[in-house]
Scaffold this motif. Sequence first.
Motif, PDB file in Angstrom:
ATOM      1  N   GLU A 351       0.811  -1.228   0.000  1.00 50.39           N
ATOM      2  CA  GLU A 351       0.000   0.000   0.000  1.00 50.39           C
ATOM      3  C   GLU A 351       0.839   1.269   0.000  1.00 50.39           C
ATOM      4  O   GLU A 351       0.379   2.314  -0.444  1.00 50.39           O
ATOM      5  CB  GLU A 351      -0.913   0.035   1.238  1.00 50.39           C
ATOM      6  CG  GLU A 351      -2.025  -0.977   1.187  1.00 50.39           C
ATOM      7  CD  GLU A 351      -2.997  -0.806   2.352  1.00 50.39           C
ATOM      8  OE1 GLU A 351      -3.314   0.339   2.714  1.00 50.39           O
ATOM      9  OE2 GLU A 351      -3.430  -1.835   2.906  1.00 50.39           O
ATOM     10  N   VAL A 352       2.061   1.196   0.543  1.00 52.71           N
ATOM     11  CA  VAL A 352       2.831   2.437   0.706  1.00 52.71           C
ATOM     12  C   VAL A 352       3.607   2.827  -0.555  1.00 52.71           C
ATOM     13  O   VAL A 352       4.149   3.915  -0.638  1.00 52.71           O
ATOM     14  CB  VAL A 352       3.785   2.364   1.937  1.00 52.71           C
ATOM     15  CG1 VAL A 352       2.995   2.370   3.216  1.00 52.71           C
ATOM     16  CG2 VAL A 352       4.684   1.142   1.880  1.00 52.71           C
ATOM     17  N   GLY A 353       3.643   1.934  -1.558  1.00 52.36           N
ATOM     18  CA  GLY A 353       4.337   2.257  -2.808  1.00 52.36           C
ATOM     19  C   GLY A 353       3.508   3.167  -3.697  1.00 52.36           C
ATOM     20  O   GLY A 353       2.504   3.746  -3.279  1.00 52.36           O
ATOM     21  N   GLN A 394      -6.801   9.630  -4.347  1.00 52.39           N
ATOM     22  CA  GLN A 394      -6.659   9.409  -5.787  1.00 52.39           C
ATOM     23  C   GLN A 394      -5.704   8.243  -6.072  1.00 52.39           C
ATOM     24  O   GLN A 394      -5.953   7.406  -6.934  1.00 52.39           O
ATOM     25  CB  GLN A 394      -6.120  10.686  -6.471  1.00 52.39           C
ATOM     26  CG  GLN A 394      -7.100  11.844  -6.475  1.00 52.39           C
ATOM     27  CD  GLN A 394      -8.285  11.604  -7.395  1.00 52.39           C
ATOM     28  OE1 GLN A 394      -8.153  11.025  -8.464  1.00 52.39           O
ATOM     29  NE2 GLN A 394      -9.470  12.038  -6.985  1.00 52.39           N
ATOM     30  N   LYS A 395      -4.597   8.209  -5.318  1.00 50.12           N
ATOM     31  CA  LYS A 395      -3.606   7.132  -5.516  1.00 50.12           C
ATOM     32  C   LYS A 395      -4.244   5.764  -5.252  1.00 50.12           C
ATOM     33  O   LYS A 395      -4.129   4.840  -6.049  1.00 50.12           O
ATOM     34  CB  LYS A 395      -2.398   7.329  -4.583  1.00 50.12           C
ATOM     35  CG  LYS A 395      -1.299   6.311  -4.826  1.00 50.12           C
ATOM     36  CD  LYS A 395      -0.369   6.103  -3.648  1.00 50.12           C
ATOM     37  CE  LYS A 395      -0.809   4.923  -2.800  1.00 50.12           C
ATOM     38  NZ  LYS A 395       0.188   4.491  -1.815  1.00 50.12           N
ATOM     39  N   TYR A 396      -4.931   5.653  -4.123  1.00 45.87           N
ATOM     40  CA  TYR A 396      -5.599   4.383  -3.790  1.00 45.87           C
ATOM     41  C   TYR A 396      -6.609   4.010  -4.874  1.00 45.87           C
ATOM     42  O   TYR A 396      -6.642   2.885  -5.360  1.00 45.87           O
ATOM     43  CB  TYR A 396      -6.322   4.485  -2.445  1.00 45.87           C
ATOM     44  CG  TYR A 396      -5.498   4.068  -1.245  1.00 45.87           C
ATOM     45  CD1 TYR A 396      -5.166   2.728  -1.028  1.00 45.87           C
ATOM     46  CD2 TYR A 396      -5.065   4.999  -0.297  1.00 45.87           C
ATOM     47  CE1 TYR A 396      -4.426   2.323   0.083  1.00 45.87           C
ATOM     48  CE2 TYR A 396      -4.319   4.616   0.824  1.00 45.87           C
ATOM     49  CZ  TYR A 396      -4.003   3.278   1.009  1.00 45.87           C
ATOM     50  OH  TYR A 396      -3.276   2.879   2.096  1.00 45.87           O
ATOM     51  N   ALA A 397      -7.444   4.975  -5.251  1.00 45.15           N
ATOM     52  CA  ALA A 397      -8.521   4.680  -6.208  1.00 45.15           C
ATOM     53  C   ALA A 397      -7.950   4.258  -7.566  1.00 45.15           C
ATOM     54  O   ALA A 397      -8.388   3.278  -8.153  1.00 45.15           O
ATOM     55  CB  ALA A 397      -9.430   5.900  -6.366  1.00 45.15           C
ATOM     56  N   ARG A 398      -6.930   5.000  -8.044  1.00 44.91           N
ATOM     57  CA  ARG A 398      -6.366   4.673  -9.363  1.00 44.91           C
ATOM     58  C   ARG A 398      -5.624   3.331  -9.325  1.00 44.91           C
ATOM     59  O   ARG A 398      -5.706   2.544 -10.256  1.00 44.91           O
ATOM     60  CB  ARG A 398      -5.447   5.795  -9.852  1.00 44.91           C
ATOM     61  CG  ARG A 398      -6.244   7.033 -10.320  1.00 44.91           C
ATOM     62  CD  ARG A 398      -5.383   7.946 -11.172  1.00 44.91           C
ATOM     63  NE  ARG A 398      -4.301   8.536 -10.385  1.00 44.91           N
ATOM     64  CZ  ARG A 398      -4.295   9.786  -9.922  1.00 44.91           C
ATOM     65  NH1 ARG A 398      -5.322  10.587 -10.175  1.00 44.91           N
ATOM     66  NH2 ARG A 398      -3.280  10.246  -9.225  1.00 44.91           N
TER      67      ARG A 398
END
Length: 476
Positions: A351-353, A394-398
Amino acid sequence: MKEELLSVGIDMGTSTTQLVLSKLHIENMASSFTVPRIVITDKEVIFRSDICFTPMLPDNRIDAQKIKVFVEEQYKKAGIKKDEIQTGAVIITGETARKENANEVLQTLSGFAGDFVVATAGPDLESIIAGKGAGAHTYSKEHSTTIVNIDIGGGTSNLALFSHADLLDTGCLDIGGRLIKVDQHTHQITYIAPKIEQLIELKGLGQKIGQRVTTVDLQPIIQEMVQLLEESVGIRPQSEFYDTIVTNKGLKLDRPIPCISFSGGVADYIYNEAPEDVFMFGDIGILLGRSIAASPLFNQMKIVRAVETIRATVVGAGSHTTEISGSTITYTEESFPLKNIPILKLAWADEVGSEQQLAKTIADKLNWFKVNKDLQRVAIAIEGKKNLSFQEVQKYARGLHAGMAELIEREYPLIIIVHHDMAKVLGQTLYALLNYEKDVVCIDSVLVDNGDYIDIGKPIANGKVLPVVIKTLVFN
């Protein structure tokens, strides 16, 4: 609230089928103002069945009627009526995890437990279940280390790699105790699996069907099998035959693996003295176990004794009923109920990448849930963060959108489970990325792990609340 549940675990593999009855003590650990959190506080195995060879029909499907008779006999032996059982799991693994057959078996056994989790497990999911059953997952957490569990059955060796409680990788090799069958009385070889025949030919070893053999005659081919297992965990360089023996994929081997444990039927003869009659099961399982115990796998790695070997048992329990505000989830009424959806829980490192790394990890790990190259329904679980910035959402969703591409093509809804309170904003962002055309169920404040299953009931309270049940496979 304290309760007792009677639970059954039925494990149907390529070679053997068995059943375990357990008493689960469950308690609600939440305060009176929060969502119920049901925890299994204690479990005791009250009955272990006989282990029978999995009955097969001539067309290579499971003989569901014979399985039913076996289960009925075992319940009778245990002195239990089937309607006393409240929960349970049927896990169908190995060659037997063929779709049309799994459904048939489910139909046949449907009256045998309150609310069954029924899973057909491909090689990767089988590795995860066995690794947890063997206790490798718990050991990696308690000792802050990396450990591989190899579950060696009749047809395959399933590998699961855990580090500090996170599941990192899985693999599977076509190495098992019944790949060469030997007549108990005459000691003639009655069967050699195709890949093992290839290996015998490649190495010029000469064993063939019909040949009367001694343990000495079989030692060279068994030694080759053990060396391939050594290659699979990185303590021997990979040979030309390694890619052939891999079932679907091997471990990535991008880090050293200090610890190893073994489960499965063959493991009993790795840890324990072999009996005098090494052909008592009509196969090479006992000899394979003995050779592993004498190999570098035993003296170059730290051996962790598995808590379970042939009985890495599965039972289902544990439930949360979760309240979710109506705007968190976007769904059509027809989506529900959703039952027995397996959970893919990402490791925190995933998750952190970057969003590209997140997407790649999800796409890779979805392969764990394929049976015969066909992707099952899966719910993706992430930890998430408290107080996210707009960029992080946004990062998580994309990342999720790109990684779940193969699931998006299917007709079923996307199911995302987040531990931290961010499902509303994440669900809406994902729904927008999907042009508002695909059902999204995004829920939070639910804690799950790999190997769990989720049920989501029809919305209640004017669509504001979704009842959610998490079923945990409990390992003894």
